[in-house]
Design an enzyme around this catalytic site. Structure first.
Site, PDB file in Angstrom:
ATOM      1  N   ASN A   1      43.845  70.680   8.537  1.00 33.14           N
ATOM      2  CA  ASN A   1      45.036  70.775   7.694  1.00 33.14           C
ATOM      3  C   ASN A   1      44.600  70.966   6.238  1.00 33.14           C
ATOM      4  O   ASN A   1      44.171  70.018   5.588  1.00 33.14           O
ATOM      5  CB  ASN A   1      45.852  69.479   7.869  1.00 33.14           C
ATOM      6  CG  ASN A   1      47.049  69.417   6.940  1.00 33.14           C
ATOM      7  OD1 ASN A   1      47.439  70.428   6.337  1.00 33.14           O
ATOM      8  ND2 ASN A   1      47.637  68.228   6.809  1.00 33.14           N
TER       9      ASN A   1
ATOM     10  N   LYS B   1      46.445  71.552   3.724  1.00 30.61           N
ATOM     11  CA  LYS B   1      47.463  71.118   2.749  1.00 30.61           C
ATOM     12  C   LYS B   1      47.642  72.207   1.684  1.00 30.61           C
ATOM     13  O   LYS B   1      47.562  73.380   2.020  1.00 30.61           O
ATOM     14  CB  LYS B   1      47.073  69.763   2.154  1.00 30.61           C
ATOM     15  CG  LYS B   1      46.728  68.758   3.258  1.00 30.61           C
ATOM     16  CD  LYS B   1      46.565  67.356   2.792  1.00 30.61           C
ATOM     17  CE  LYS B   1      46.213  66.478   3.998  1.00 30.61           C
ATOM     18  NZ  LYS B   1      46.155  65.073   3.677  1.00 30.61           N
TER      19      LYS B   1
ATOM     20  N   HIS C   1      54.474  65.214   9.153  1.00 29.63           N
ATOM     21  CA  HIS C   1      53.307  64.710   8.421  1.00 29.63           C
ATOM     22  C   HIS C   1      53.788  63.666   7.405  1.00 29.63           C
ATOM     23  O   HIS C   1      54.855  63.830   6.804  1.00 29.63           O
ATOM     24  CB  HIS C   1      52.598  65.863   7.708  1.00 29.63           C
ATOM     25  CG  HIS C   1      51.254  65.451   7.177  1.00 29.63           C
ATOM     26  ND1 HIS C   1      51.127  64.727   6.024  1.00 29.63           N
ATOM     27  CD2 HIS C   1      50.008  65.612   7.671  1.00 29.63           C
ATOM     28  CE1 HIS C   1      49.829  64.477   5.812  1.00 29.63           C
ATOM     29  NE2 HIS C   1      49.135  64.996   6.803  1.00 29.63           N
TER      30      HIS C   1
ATOM     31  N   GLU D   1      53.018  63.083   4.468  1.00 30.03           N
ATOM     32  CA  GLU D   1      53.302  63.599   3.124  1.00 30.03           C
ATOM     33  C   GLU D   1      54.693  64.242   3.078  1.00 30.03           C
ATOM     34  O   GLU D   1      55.381  64.172   2.068  1.00 30.03           O
ATOM     35  CB  GLU D   1      52.204  64.597   2.710  1.00 30.03           C
ATOM     36  CG  GLU D   1      50.916  63.864   2.373  1.00 30.03           C
ATOM     37  CD  GLU D   1      49.639  64.665   2.569  1.00 30.03           C
ATOM     38  OE1 GLU D   1      49.699  65.905   2.641  1.00 30.03           O
ATOM     39  OE2 GLU D   1      48.569  64.029   2.655  1.00 30.03           O
TER      40      GLU D   1
ATOM     41  N   GLU E   1      48.145  59.210  12.565  1.00 28.94           N
ATOM     42  CA  GLU E   1      47.508  59.196  11.253  1.00 28.94           C
ATOM     43  C   GLU E   1      47.985  57.975  10.471  1.00 28.94           C
ATOM     44  O   GLU E   1      49.067  58.013   9.867  1.00 28.94           O
ATOM     45  CB  GLU E   1      47.890  60.457  10.465  1.00 28.94           C
ATOM     46  CG  GLU E   1      47.475  61.748  11.109  1.00 28.94           C
ATOM     47  CD  GLU E   1      47.405  62.870  10.088  1.00 28.94           C
ATOM     48  OE1 GLU E   1      46.309  63.384   9.875  1.00 28.94           O
ATOM     49  OE2 GLU E   1      48.430  63.199   9.481  1.00 28.94           O
TER      50      GLU E   1
ATOM     51  N   GLY F   1      43.424  60.675   3.195  1.00 28.84           N
ATOM     52  CA  GLY F   1      42.925  61.054   1.881  1.00 28.84           C
ATOM     53  C   GLY F   1      42.357  59.904   1.074  1.00 28.84           C
ATOM     54  O   GLY F   1      42.131  60.040  -0.132  1.00 28.84           O
TER      55      GLY F   1
ATOM     56  N   SER G   1      40.993  60.631   7.039  1.00 31.34           N
ATOM     57  CA  SER G   1      39.598  60.568   6.577  1.00 31.34           C
ATOM     58  C   SER G   1      38.584  60.774   7.690  1.00 31.34           C
ATOM     59  O   SER G   1      37.507  60.183   7.658  1.00 31.34           O
ATOM     60  CB  SER G   1      39.345  59.263   5.821  1.00 31.34           C
ATOM     61  OG  SER G   1      40.203  59.168   4.693  1.00 31.34           O
TER      62      SER G   1
ATOM     63  N   GLY H   1      41.886  66.603   7.247  1.00 31.05           N
ATOM     64  CA  GLY H   1      42.359  67.118   5.967  1.00 31.05           C
ATOM     65  C   GLY H   1      41.186  67.556   5.106  1.00 31.05           C
ATOM     66  O   GLY H   1      40.649  68.656   5.265  1.00 31.05           O
ATOM     67  N   GLY H   2      40.758  66.675   4.216  1.00 33.17           N
ATOM     68  CA  GLY H   2      39.707  66.992   3.235  1.00 33.17           C
ATOM     69  C   GLY H   2      38.485  67.674   3.832  1.00 33.17           C
ATOM     70  O   GLY H   2      38.008  68.692   3.307  1.00 33.17           O
TER      71      GLY H   2
HETATM   72  P1  PGA Z   1      42.451  63.514   5.382  1.00 39.36           P
HETATM   73  O1  PGA Z   1      43.890  64.105   5.769  1.00 39.36           O
HETATM   74  O2  PGA Z   1      41.501  63.923   6.494  1.00 39.36           O
HETATM   75  O3  PGA Z   1      42.108  64.148   4.080  1.00 39.36           O
HETATM   76  O4  PGA Z   1      42.594  62.037   5.307  1.00 39.36           O
HETATM   77  C1  PGA Z   1      44.363  64.101   7.099  1.00 39.36           C
HETATM   78  C2  PGA Z   1      45.766  64.640   7.155  1.00 39.36           C
HETATM   79  O5  PGA Z   1      46.580  64.305   6.274  1.00 39.36           O
HETATM   80  O6  PGA Z   1      46.119  65.391   8.066  1.00 39.36           O
END
Ligand code: PGA
Length: 249
Positions: free
Chosen positions: A9, A11, A94, A96, A166, A172, A211, A232-233
């Site tokens: 992802n 983002k 999600h 967010e 999640e 994040g 993460s 994500g990251g």
């Molecule tokens: P992250 O994000 O791996 O940066 O924690 C995961 C996500 O929000 O899908």
């Protein structure tokens, strides 16, 4: 028995150049064919990705979609449009989107139905906040989010859904749920699903997100109820993401 799925992802990150780099890197690399790999870039990069990922193991996902097919909804994108770019998966719910854009369970469900109507597989994201975990409400919160959607679907629709657990406090933050913590919740989701249909529960793909990185992926993915990751990251770094894909194979 369940094909592992690793979804990256991006983002609101990335560029056309990064799309092309991913396409080239994965074309050259020996990727585990037993793993499904999906890159989920921002909308404007879908066209470039469609071309850059051709002939690689990478398939394409989207970060959200509007519940309706077309109309006067400035700034929105529909499932039908995503379908034109060979999008196979779409994120719904999600955290967010739930937090920053106030998406309710009802809206999330409408988006999920829209995805199913154009044969795009929804990845339903669920997870508790730190406050909820500390109050001992993790399972209650997660099963409410899962149940809102699953209880309203027909059996054949349920089969199409992927669920990503999640924990919001792990997204994040660099703070990952321990493999045991993640496994406990994910086993709970599968058991809940078995209440509808045991066979379906066995087939349900459950992803861990929050993460996940090149160092902790193998340990998380070794858990019996973790079938993949929503990354994500670490999905913005080719080498790290590739390592995570290898860990799933
Ligand atoms: P992250 O994000 O791996 O940066 O924690 C995961 C996500 O929000 O899908």
């Amino acid at each position: 028995m369940r094909t592992p799925l690793i979804a990256g992802n991006w983002k609101m990150n990335g560029s056309v150049a990064l799309i092309n780099d991913f396409g080239q890197a994965f074309a050259a690399a020996v990727s585990p064919t037993s793993v499904e790999v999906v890159i989920i870039p921002p909308f404007p990069y879908l066209d470039a990705a469609c071309q850059a990922f051709e002939g690689t193991v990478l398939s394409l996902g989207a970060q959200t979609l509007n519940p309706i097919h077309s109309g006067a909804h400035t700034g929105e994108v529909s499932g039908r449009m995503l379908k034109e770019f060979a999008v196979s998966h779409v994120l719904v719910g999600h955290s967010e989107r739930r937090q920053l854009y106030n998406e309710s369970d009802e809206q999330i469900f409408a988006r999920l139905l829209a995805a199913l109507s154009v044969e795009i597989k929804p990845i339903l994201c669920v997870g508790e906040s730190l406050e909820e975990r500390d109050a001992g409400r993790t399972m209650e919160v997660v099963l409410r989010q899962v149940g809102y959607v699953m209880s309203r679907l027909e059996p054949d629709q349920r089969q199409q859904v992927v669920i990503a657990y999640e924990p919001v406090w792990a997204i994040g933050t660099g703070r990952t749920a321990s493999p045991e913590q993640a496994q406990e919740v994910m086993a709970g989701i599968r058991a809940y699903q078995a209440g509808f249909d045991k066979q379906l529960a066995e087939k349900l793909r459950l992803l861990y997100g929050g993460s996940m990185n090149a160092s902790n992926a193998a340990e998380l993915l070794a858990q019996p109820d973790i079938d993949g990751g929503l990354v994500g990251g670490a999905s913005l770094k080719i080498d790290d993401f590739y390592t995570i894909c290898q860990s799933a194979g």
